[in-house]
Design a protein around this motif. Structure first.
Motif, PDB file in Angstrom:
ATOM      1  N   ARG A 250     -11.329   2.741  39.655  1.00 63.42           N
ATOM      2  CA  ARG A 250     -11.826   1.963  39.041  1.00 63.42           C
ATOM      3  C   ARG A 250     -13.166   1.254  39.153  1.00 63.42           C
ATOM      4  O   ARG A 250     -13.284  -0.673  39.214  1.00 63.42           O
ATOM      5  CB  ARG A 250     -10.508   1.003  38.548  1.00 63.42           C
ATOM      6  CG  ARG A 250      -9.492   1.278  38.092  1.00 63.42           C
ATOM      7  CD  ARG A 250      -8.267   0.388  38.081  1.00 63.42           C
ATOM      8  NE  ARG A 250      -6.652   1.359  37.924  1.00 63.42           N
ATOM      9  CZ  ARG A 250      -5.511   0.346  36.879  1.00 63.42           C
ATOM     10  NH1 ARG A 250      -6.000  -0.683  36.802  1.00 63.42           N
ATOM     11  NH2 ARG A 250      -4.572   1.230  36.528  1.00 63.42           N
ATOM     12  N   ILE A 251     -14.403   1.602  39.120  1.00 65.39           N
ATOM     13  CA  ILE A 251     -14.923   1.205  39.516  1.00 65.39           C
ATOM     14  C   ILE A 251     -15.673   0.603  38.811  1.00 65.39           C
ATOM     15  O   ILE A 251     -15.995   1.713  37.258  1.00 65.39           O
ATOM     16  CB  ILE A 251     -16.216   1.938  40.724  1.00 65.39           C
ATOM     17  CG1 ILE A 251     -15.468   2.231  42.103  1.00 65.39           C
ATOM     18  CG2 ILE A 251     -17.201   1.546  41.415  1.00 65.39           C
ATOM     19  CD1 ILE A 251     -16.088   3.705  41.990  1.00 65.39           C
ATOM     20  N   ILE A 252     -16.526  -0.133  37.965  1.00 60.84           N
ATOM     21  CA  ILE A 252     -16.968  -1.178  37.594  1.00 60.84           C
ATOM     22  C   ILE A 252     -18.499  -1.934  37.818  1.00 60.84           C
ATOM     23  O   ILE A 252     -18.713  -2.595  38.714  1.00 60.84           O
ATOM     24  CB  ILE A 252     -15.665  -1.621  36.627  1.00 60.84           C
ATOM     25  CG1 ILE A 252     -17.018  -2.230  35.167  1.00 60.84           C
ATOM     26  CG2 ILE A 252     -16.222  -2.628  37.100  1.00 60.84           C
ATOM     27  CD1 ILE A 252     -16.360  -2.518  34.161  1.00 60.84           C
ATOM     28  N   LEU A 253     -19.351  -2.156  36.688  1.00 59.65           N
ATOM     29  CA  LEU A 253     -20.521  -2.920  36.963  1.00 59.65           C
ATOM     30  C   LEU A 253     -20.741  -3.868  36.240  1.00 59.65           C
ATOM     31  O   LEU A 253     -20.041  -3.321  34.554  1.00 59.65           O
ATOM     32  CB  LEU A 253     -21.908  -1.893  36.648  1.00 59.65           C
ATOM     33  CG  LEU A 253     -22.308  -0.581  37.861  1.00 59.65           C
ATOM     34  CD1 LEU A 253     -23.814   0.202  37.853  1.00 59.65           C
ATOM     35  CD2 LEU A 253     -22.496  -1.290  38.779  1.00 59.65           C
ATOM     36  N   ASN A 254     -21.009  -4.948  36.270  1.00 57.98           N
ATOM     37  CA  ASN A 254     -21.027  -5.669  35.077  1.00 57.98           C
ATOM     38  C   ASN A 254     -22.478  -6.737  35.609  1.00 57.98           C
ATOM     39  O   ASN A 254     -22.935  -6.617  36.305  1.00 57.98           O
ATOM     40  CB  ASN A 254     -20.314  -6.829  35.522  1.00 57.98           C
ATOM     41  CG  ASN A 254     -18.614  -6.143  35.453  1.00 57.98           C
ATOM     42  OD1 ASN A 254     -17.657  -6.131  35.673  1.00 57.98           O
ATOM     43  ND2 ASN A 254     -18.001  -6.341  33.777  1.00 57.98           N
TER      44      ASN A 254
ATOM     45  N   ARG B 143     -11.302  -0.921  42.862  1.00 59.61           N
ATOM     46  CA  ARG B 143      -9.652  -0.934  43.632  1.00 59.61           C
ATOM     47  C   ARG B 143      -9.104  -0.148  44.780  1.00 59.61           C
ATOM     48  O   ARG B 143     -10.245   1.277  44.516  1.00 59.61           O
ATOM     49  CB  ARG B 143      -8.898  -1.414  42.444  1.00 59.61           C
ATOM     50  CG  ARG B 143      -7.784  -1.896  42.542  1.00 59.61           C
ATOM     51  CD  ARG B 143      -6.290  -1.344  41.645  1.00 59.61           C
ATOM     52  NE  ARG B 143      -5.966  -0.368  41.700  1.00 59.61           N
ATOM     53  CZ  ARG B 143      -4.837  -0.027  40.788  1.00 59.61           C
ATOM     54  NH1 ARG B 143      -4.453  -1.119  39.599  1.00 59.61           N
ATOM     55  NH2 ARG B 143      -3.666   1.319  40.936  1.00 59.61           N
ATOM     56  N   GLN B 144      -9.070  -0.563  45.395  1.00 58.45           N
ATOM     57  CA  GLN B 144      -8.374   0.364  46.730  1.00 58.45           C
ATOM     58  C   GLN B 144      -6.670  -0.224  46.563  1.00 58.45           C
ATOM     59  O   GLN B 144      -6.635  -1.238  46.592  1.00 58.45           O
ATOM     60  CB  GLN B 144      -9.127   0.281  47.890  1.00 58.45           C
ATOM     61  CG  GLN B 144     -10.587   1.140  48.271  1.00 58.45           C
ATOM     62  CD  GLN B 144     -11.040   1.276  48.628  1.00 58.45           C
ATOM     63  OE1 GLN B 144     -12.423   0.147  49.151  1.00 58.45           O
ATOM     64  NE2 GLN B 144     -11.284   2.152  50.242  1.00 58.45           N
ATOM     65  N   ALA B 145      -5.863   0.817  47.820  1.00 62.96           N
ATOM     66  CA  ALA B 145      -5.075   0.385  48.270  1.00 62.96           C
ATOM     67  C   ALA B 145      -4.129  -0.863  49.088  1.00 62.96           C
ATOM     68  O   ALA B 145      -5.519  -1.377  49.312  1.00 62.96           O
ATOM     69  CB  ALA B 145      -4.449   1.842  48.894  1.00 62.96           C
ATOM     70  N   ALA B 146      -3.157  -1.909  48.637  1.00 66.41           N
ATOM     71  CA  ALA B 146      -2.837  -2.481  49.339  1.00 66.41           C
ATOM     72  C   ALA B 146      -3.109  -2.310  50.312  1.00 66.41           C
ATOM     73  O   ALA B 146      -2.922  -2.013  51.488  1.00 66.41           O
ATOM     74  CB  ALA B 146      -1.471  -3.181  48.826  1.00 66.41           C
ATOM     75  N   ASN B 147      -3.641  -3.482  51.138  1.00 67.80           N
ATOM     76  CA  ASN B 147      -4.044  -4.491  52.881  1.00 67.80           C
ATOM     77  C   ASN B 147      -5.094  -3.071  52.970  1.00 67.80           C
ATOM     78  O   ASN B 147      -5.448  -2.800  54.339  1.00 67.80           O
ATOM     79  CB  ASN B 147      -2.861  -3.987  53.100  1.00 67.80           C
ATOM     80  CG  ASN B 147      -1.956  -5.276  52.770  1.00 67.80           C
ATOM     81  OD1 ASN B 147      -2.075  -6.664  53.052  1.00 67.80           O
ATOM     82  ND2 ASN B 147      -0.356  -4.621  52.560  1.00 67.80           N
ATOM     83  N   SER B 148      -5.748  -2.897  51.929  1.00 64.80           N
ATOM     84  CA  SER B 148      -7.375  -1.595  52.513  1.00 64.80           C
ATOM     85  C   SER B 148      -8.172  -2.458  54.008  1.00 64.80           C
ATOM     86  O   SER B 148      -8.331  -3.843  52.982  1.00 64.80           O
ATOM     87  CB  SER B 148      -7.863  -1.066  51.409  1.00 64.80           C
ATOM     88  OG  SER B 148      -6.937  -0.112  50.852  1.00 64.80           O
ATOM     89  N   PRO B 149      -8.809  -2.175  54.066  1.00 64.28           N
ATOM     90  CA  PRO B 149     -10.006  -2.941  55.202  1.00 64.28           C
ATOM     91  C   PRO B 149     -10.919  -3.337  53.886  1.00 64.28           C
ATOM     92  O   PRO B 149     -10.900  -3.033  52.533  1.00 64.28           O
ATOM     93  CB  PRO B 149     -10.767  -1.899  55.993  1.00 64.28           C
ATOM     94  CG  PRO B 149      -9.444  -0.529  55.680  1.00 64.28           C
ATOM     95  CD  PRO B 149      -9.054  -0.330  55.051  1.00 64.28           C
ATOM     96  N   THR B 150     -11.470  -4.351  54.809  1.00 65.94           N
ATOM     97  CA  THR B 150     -12.395  -5.752  53.677  1.00 65.94           C
ATOM     98  C   THR B 150     -13.264  -3.761  53.456  1.00 65.94           C
ATOM     99  O   THR B 150     -14.087  -3.604  54.072  1.00 65.94           O
ATOM    100  CB  THR B 150     -13.617  -6.005  54.246  1.00 65.94           C
ATOM    101  OG1 THR B 150     -12.508  -7.502  55.524  1.00 65.94           O
ATOM    102  CG2 THR B 150     -14.622  -6.671  54.371  1.00 65.94           C
ATOM    103  N   GLY B 151     -13.945  -4.228  51.764  1.00 65.65           N
ATOM    104  CA  GLY B 151     -14.464  -2.812  51.546  1.00 65.65           C
ATOM    105  C   GLY B 151     -16.542  -3.523  51.528  1.00 65.65           C
ATOM    106  O   GLY B 151     -16.517  -4.704  51.585  1.00 65.65           O
TER     107      GLY B 151
END
Length: 453
Positions: A37-41, A55-63
């Motif tokens: 769900r990658i999006i530019l605004n 978005r990534q899986a719950a408790n993923s490392p810092t993006g």
């Protein structure tokens, strides 16, 4: 007594059989470790900034985001800058599942160069997306185009996807997309939001979006002051925060973007209609940003039309709040949704007739998804259509704005252009009926064309 008991048992048996025939709802798929769900605004400074959300899986490392100025080959990878995202694992009570969790990441890239092509990817340091590209805005007056889409709302992946993709096929270099509300049908249905992202796919990650909320982004009727914005809205979009000061409800729903000589304004129509405090705040804010507007063109996007195309609808509270400001500051164009039909015309007179003045505001209602309503016999509409999915392409260059509406199968249905003189007064040029040729009003008879009426 015995007959009543037999009837009750029979009824329960029928309910049990009927229930057994209804398939159990599919479980909600968990967010993945791979960026999705990658999006530019667009931000409030599109010349120097770009917002990225995923978005990534719950408790993923810092993006993380890696980016660089785009080059002809792969060597840009040796010249990337890496920035940390704002990452938060949220627990959301979505319609399919209470307590659904996912990690939402957002970054606003700052200090970018105007009129520059960039390449970027997102991830967590281990799991990365592919490389995408975007361009920053240029100088005021330089030519650009954008896509305007009415309601997607229903059967989004099945039906809305072809409209969006046809729009990009028609104008693959559009600077951004503008969505006029009701992106989905049920505000907290994560599967519907998933369909919206899947319908656009990589398009969302390469062509920035701005969006205004509709009533279906809110969880209660809009005249209920307890109406709640979709829990996904602010998590999955990163929109400008230059709306009415101190109004938390209007954060990232009422805002504006100045793009190459155009001020684009999002008005939160549901709260304008149903919440007195937010209504007053938006009206005061709108008055101020229209009064102090250095741009050549002004466009407002909101979900509820000031003049409905559907016979059984009207939005007098929205009209009463906005029409005086629109007329006072000579807003050029309103881009609206909600009525699931198409209508385009100059600002109506008090009797609902078209304004013959070329300098009048142009009002548009459009729909991109498959849900359809009837269209009234509108005296003010130069062009209207029912049971027709459309997308609109607008291009702006200096003193000229060109508008074209296409059907879902790529047929040009409506077009006009606005030309401004040095004093800012507009001359409107219409599409010659049956051809893509534009002609000046008065040279030929204007037709109120209908499609699928």
């Amino acid at each position: 007594m015995r007959l009543s008991l037999i009837a009750a048992v029979s009824w329960l048996a029928l309910v049990a059989v009927a229930s057994a025939q209804i398939p159990a709802p599919e479980p909600l798929a968990a967010a993945t470790v791979q960026p999705e769900r990658i999006i530019l605004n667009l931000t409030a400074d599109p010349q120097h900034e770009m917002a990225i959300t995923w978005r990534q899986a719950a408790n993923s490392p810092t993006g993380r985001v890696q980016y660089a100025v785009s080059e002809a080959g792969p060597d840009f990878q040796t010249r990337t800058t890496e920035v940390a995202a704002k990452s938060e694992t949220l627990t959301l009570d979505v319609q399919e599942q209470a307590g659904f969790q996912a990690t939402y990441n957002s970054v606003v890239l700052k200090g970018l160069k105007p009129s520059t092509r960039y390449v970027y990817r997102v991830g967590d340091g281990t799991h990365w997306s592919e490389w995408f590209q975007f361009s920053t805005a240029g100088k005021p007056g330089e030519k650009f185009s954008f896509i305007y889409l009415g309601d997607a709302q229903n059967n989004v992946l099945e039906h809305w996807s072809r409209v969006l993709r046809e729009a990009l096929r028609e104008d693959g270099k559009a600077a951004f997309m503008l969505h006029a509300g009701d992106l989905i049908n049920r505000h907290s249905a994560d599967k519907e939001w998933g369909e919206w992202f899947a319908a656009g796919g990589f398009i969302h990650a390469q062509t920035p979006s701005i969006m205004t909320p509709g009533n279906h982004e809110y969880g209660r009727p809009v005249d209920d002051t307890g109406a709640r914005l979709s829990p996904q809205w602010r998590a999955q979009y990163t929109l400008p925060e230059n709306g009415p000061e101190g109004r938390a409800k209007l954060k990232e729903t009422a805002f504006y973007v100045d793009y190459q000589g155009v001020r684009l304004i999002s008005v939160d129509a549901p709260l304008l209609h149903g919440d007195e405090a937010e209504r007053a705040a938006q009206v005061a804010w709108l008055d101020n940003i229209l009064a102090h507007n250095p741009n050549r063109w002004t466009i407002i996007s909101l979900h509820f039309p000031l003049y409905s195309s559907e016979p059984e609808r009207d939005n007098p509270r929205v009209r009463e709040a906005l029409k005086p400001l629109i007329d006072k500051y000579k807003v050029d164009l309103l881009l609206q949704g909600h009525d699931h039909g198409y209508a385009r015309g100059a600002a109506p007179t008090p009797k609902g007739e078209a304004r013959p003045d070329d300098d009048a505001t142009i009002y548009v209602v459009s729909v991109a998804g498959p849900k359809m309503y009837a269209v009234s016999d509108l005296a003010w509409a130069d062009r209207k259509a029912s049971r027709t999915q459309l997308f609109q392409l607008l291009s702006v260059e200096g003193d000229r704005l060109t508008y074209k509406a296409y059907t879902a199968n790529g047929v040009l249905y409506d077009a006009f252009a606005l030309q401004k003189d040095k004093a800012g007064r507009k001359t409107r040029v219409e599409m010659k009926p049956g051809t893509p040729e534009l002609w000046a009003p008065g040279k030929e008879k204007k037709a109120n064309g209908d499609l699928a009426q």
